[in-house]
Design a protein around this motif. Structure first.
Motif, PDB file in Angstrom:
ATOM      1  N   ASP A 169       0.914  -1.338   0.008  1.00 45.83           N
ATOM      2  CA  ASP A 169      -0.028   0.105  -0.063  1.00 45.83           C
ATOM      3  C   ASP A 169       0.830   1.065  -0.120  1.00 45.83           C
ATOM      4  OD1 ASP A 169      -2.286  -1.640   0.026  1.00 45.83           O
ATOM      5  OD2 ASP A 169      -2.790  -1.230   2.150  1.00 45.83           O
ATOM      6  N   GLU A 170       2.007   1.259   0.895  1.00 39.89           N
ATOM      7  CA  GLU A 170       2.941   2.508   0.867  1.00 39.89           C
ATOM      8  C   GLU A 170       3.579   2.671  -0.584  1.00 39.89           C
ATOM      9  OE1 GLU A 170       5.109   1.764   4.393  1.00 39.89           O
ATOM     10  OE2 GLU A 170       3.413   2.172   5.521  1.00 39.89           O
ATOM     11  N   LEU A 171       3.916   1.522  -0.999  1.00 35.65           N
ATOM     12  CA  LEU A 171       4.711   1.568  -2.308  1.00 35.65           C
ATOM     13  C   LEU A 171       3.942   2.161  -3.492  1.00 35.65           C
ATOM     14  CD1 LEU A 171       7.070   1.245  -4.047  1.00 35.65           C
ATOM     15  CD2 LEU A 171       6.650  -1.214  -4.229  1.00 35.65           C
ATOM     16  N   ILE A 172       2.652   1.638  -3.434  1.00 38.67           N
ATOM     17  CA  ILE A 172       1.540   2.072  -4.424  1.00 38.67           C
ATOM     18  C   ILE A 172       1.319   3.442  -4.264  1.00 38.67           C
ATOM     19  CG2 ILE A 172      -0.877   1.823  -5.157  1.00 38.67           C
ATOM     20  CD1 ILE A 172      -0.478  -1.142  -4.632  1.00 38.67           C
ATOM     21  N   ALA A 173       1.123   3.999  -3.105  1.00 38.87           N
ATOM     22  CA  ALA A 173       0.990   5.537  -2.773  1.00 38.87           C
ATOM     23  C   ALA A 173       2.223   6.348  -3.404  1.00 38.87           C
ATOM     24  CB  ALA A 173       0.944   5.765  -1.314  1.00 38.87           C
ATOM     25  N   LEU A 174       3.509   5.839  -3.202  1.00 36.28           N
ATOM     26  CA  LEU A 174       4.699   6.308  -3.819  1.00 36.28           C
ATOM     27  C   LEU A 174       4.438   6.503  -5.182  1.00 36.28           C
ATOM     28  CD1 LEU A 174       8.363   5.981  -2.697  1.00 36.28           C
ATOM     29  CD2 LEU A 174       7.486   5.741  -5.126  1.00 36.28           C
ATOM     30  N   GLU A 175       4.106   5.317  -6.006  1.00 33.67           N
ATOM     31  CA  GLU A 175       3.952   5.232  -7.258  1.00 33.67           C
ATOM     32  C   GLU A 175       2.882   6.107  -7.931  1.00 33.67           C
ATOM     33  OE1 GLU A 175       5.273   0.553  -7.877  1.00 33.67           O
ATOM     34  OE2 GLU A 175       3.193   1.310  -7.596  1.00 33.67           O
ATOM     35  N   ASN A 176       1.660   6.342  -7.321  1.00 31.57           N
ATOM     36  CA  ASN A 176       0.714   7.162  -7.597  1.00 31.57           C
ATOM     37  C   ASN A 176       1.098   8.703  -7.371  1.00 31.57           C
ATOM     38  OD1 ASN A 176      -1.066   5.208  -8.112  1.00 31.57           O
ATOM     39  ND2 ASN A 176      -1.991   5.265  -5.892  1.00 31.57           N
ATOM     40  N   SER A 177       2.076   8.932  -6.531  1.00 25.82           N
ATOM     41  CA  SER A 177       2.409  10.352  -6.553  1.00 25.82           C
ATOM     42  C   SER A 177       3.583  10.778  -7.534  1.00 25.82           C
ATOM     43  CB  SER A 177       3.130  10.482  -5.187  1.00 25.82           C
ATOM     44  OG  SER A 177       4.361  10.030  -5.020  1.00 25.82           O
ATOM     45  N   ASP A 178       3.889   9.804  -8.576  1.00 25.92           N
ATOM     46  CA  ASP A 178       4.680  10.030  -9.278  1.00 25.92           C
ATOM     47  C   ASP A 178       4.418   9.215 -10.764  1.00 25.92           C
ATOM     48  OD1 ASP A 178       7.214  10.793 -10.906  1.00 25.92           O
ATOM     49  OD2 ASP A 178       8.049   8.863 -10.082  1.00 25.92           O
ATOM     50  N   PRO A 179       3.057   9.597 -11.292  1.00 28.91           N
ATOM     51  CA  PRO A 179       2.559   8.809 -12.251  1.00 28.91           C
ATOM     52  C   PRO A 179       3.467   8.690 -13.575  1.00 28.91           C
ATOM     53  CG  PRO A 179       1.649  10.906 -12.135  1.00 28.91           C
ATOM     54  CD  PRO A 179       2.428  10.700 -10.951  1.00 28.91           C
ATOM     55  N   GLU A 180       4.283   9.768 -13.681  1.00 32.01           N
ATOM     56  CA  GLU A 180       5.022   9.828 -14.907  1.00 32.01           C
ATOM     57  C   GLU A 180       6.517   9.271 -14.866  1.00 32.01           C
ATOM     58  OE1 GLU A 180       3.676  10.618 -17.822  1.00 32.01           O
ATOM     59  OE2 GLU A 180       1.704  11.229 -16.980  1.00 32.01           O
ATOM     60  N   CYS A 181       6.786   8.702 -13.742  1.00 33.56           N
ATOM     61  CA  CYS A 181       7.878   8.122 -13.395  1.00 33.56           C
ATOM     62  C   CYS A 181       9.279   9.000 -13.497  1.00 33.56           C
ATOM     63  CB  CYS A 181       8.238   6.846 -14.492  1.00 33.56           C
ATOM     64  SG  CYS A 181       6.669   5.718 -14.461  1.00 33.56           S
ATOM     65  N   ILE A 182       9.149  10.188 -12.780  1.00 31.71           N
ATOM     66  CA  ILE A 182      10.101  11.166 -12.981  1.00 31.71           C
ATOM     67  C   ILE A 182      10.834  11.211 -11.775  1.00 31.71           C
ATOM     68  CG2 ILE A 182      10.714  13.510 -13.323  1.00 31.71           C
ATOM     69  CD1 ILE A 182       9.532  12.517 -15.720  1.00 31.71           C
ATOM     70  N   ARG A 183      10.219  11.199 -10.680  1.00 32.06           N
ATOM     71  CA  ARG A 183      10.980  11.246  -9.490  1.00 32.06           C
ATOM     72  C   ARG A 183      11.645   9.934  -8.890  1.00 32.06           C
ATOM     73  NH1 ARG A 183       8.661  11.936  -4.770  1.00 32.06           N
ATOM     74  NH2 ARG A 183       6.643  11.552  -5.304  1.00 32.06           N
ATOM     75  N   TYR A 184      10.950   8.832  -9.496  1.00 33.60           N
ATOM     76  CA  TYR A 184      11.326   7.289  -9.392  1.00 33.60           C
ATOM     77  C   TYR A 184      11.550   6.962 -10.621  1.00 33.60           C
ATOM     78  CZ  TYR A 184      10.917   8.139  -4.292  1.00 33.60           C
ATOM     79  OH  TYR A 184      10.939   8.778  -3.031  1.00 33.60           O
ATOM     80  N   PRO A 185      12.550   6.886 -11.406  1.00 35.40           N
ATOM     81  CA  PRO A 185      12.418   6.349 -12.920  1.00 35.40           C
ATOM     82  C   PRO A 185      12.261   4.816 -12.653  1.00 35.40           C
ATOM     83  CG  PRO A 185      14.418   7.685 -12.469  1.00 35.40           C
ATOM     84  CD  PRO A 185      13.750   7.789 -11.332  1.00 35.40           C
TER      85      PRO A 185
END
Length: 280
Positions: A248-264
């Motif tokens: 759940d926490e990892l998905i929240a991180l991914e949703n905060s970066d939908p274009e994969c810029i902060r976390y390539p």
């Protein structure tokens, strides 16, 4: 023995992961289906990756108790080749092949046996919280080249995942051709050479309090320009928080970066499948 398991669909249309929990045979596995770069769906709407993952799952669930893990995976690979032939796949084109990475554990009284292909991982967690990776993500070095190109695109001003993926597509196709090739990585994709790339072994169970099996969708991503997280940053939080809370926490991180810029990364959210076996 207690266990925890999850399998969560990522941002794709279907979950191409699968898992095996066979307590009778003490066999446990996570499986990551690899879809062809040439679009394919069967009549039921399953992608090639989903078909491959399901085939590996069924065969592992039916594995005889005396089977030798790497040899058995080689036979499963042959069955996958036959299924692709029946599906009309051009077996000469690696970008058209269906595939599956997997990590398999079979528990014995005093030891555990394992086999792995691709980038699924197995971690042993010891009584002192030391984390021992039993496997290595075989695609890591090739993926690092694609991610370096992704980060270069960000520095050039690209700001969408579609643009960044297009920039890396040539590398991604090249990487697909390194499957089961010298200097490349192992994956079950019907290629007979797969048998030479399955990694396997046996480990003493002494001091091991838990095993964590995970597909790559559960790996903690690296921040743009940052160092890659150590395996402790994936395995220990999974063990301590539980799979669901960690996911759940990892998905929240991914949703905060939908274009994969902060976390390539190559997908907004990859399929996530994991098993935790609590041995003590």
């Amino acid at each position: 023995m207690k266990l925890e398991c999850i399998s969560i669909k990522g941002s794709g249309n279907t979950n191409e992961d699968a898992y095996v929990i066979s307590q009778t045979g003490q066999v446990y596995a996570v499986i990551d289906g690899v879809s062809s770069l040439v679009p394919y769906e069967n009549r039921a709407g399953q992608t090639g990756g989903a078909i491959a993952a399901e085939l590996v799952k069924r065969q592992l669930e039916a594995m005889p108790h005396d089977a030798v893990l790497p040899d058995y995976l080689a036979r499963v690979n042959e069955q996958l080749r036959e299924q692709m032939r029946e599906g009309g796949v051009d077996l000469a084109k690696k970008e058209a092949l269906w595939g599956a990475a997997c990590a398999v554990v079979r528990l014995k009284d005093n030891c555990l046996e394992y086999a792995q292909s691709g980038d699924c991982m197995i971690f042993a967690v010891y009584e002192d919280d030391a984390v021992r990776p039993l496997t290595y993500p075989q695609v890591r070095l090739l993926e690092q080249q694609a991610l370096a190109s992704w980060e270069a695109g960000i520095r050039e001003g690209l700001s969408t995942r579609v643009e960044l993926r297009e920039r890396c597509m040539e590398i991604l196709i090249h990487n697909r051709y390194q499957a089961n090739e010298p200097g490349g990585y192992g994956v079950l994709n019907g290629d007979p050479a797969c048998a030479d790339f399955v990694e396997y072994g046996r480990v003493n169970r002494a001091g091991v309090k838990a095993l964590v099996l995970a597909t790559d969708g559960l790996f903690m991503p690296a921040a743009f320009g940052g160092d890659e997280p150590g395996w402790e940053e994936t395995a220990l939080p999974i063990f301590r928080k539980g799979l669901q809370r960690y996911a759940d926490e990892l998905i929240a991180l991914e949703n905060s970066d939908p274009e994969c810029i902060r976390y390539p990364r190559f997908k907004k959210s990859d399929d996530k499948t994991g098993i935790v076996l609590f041995l003590r």
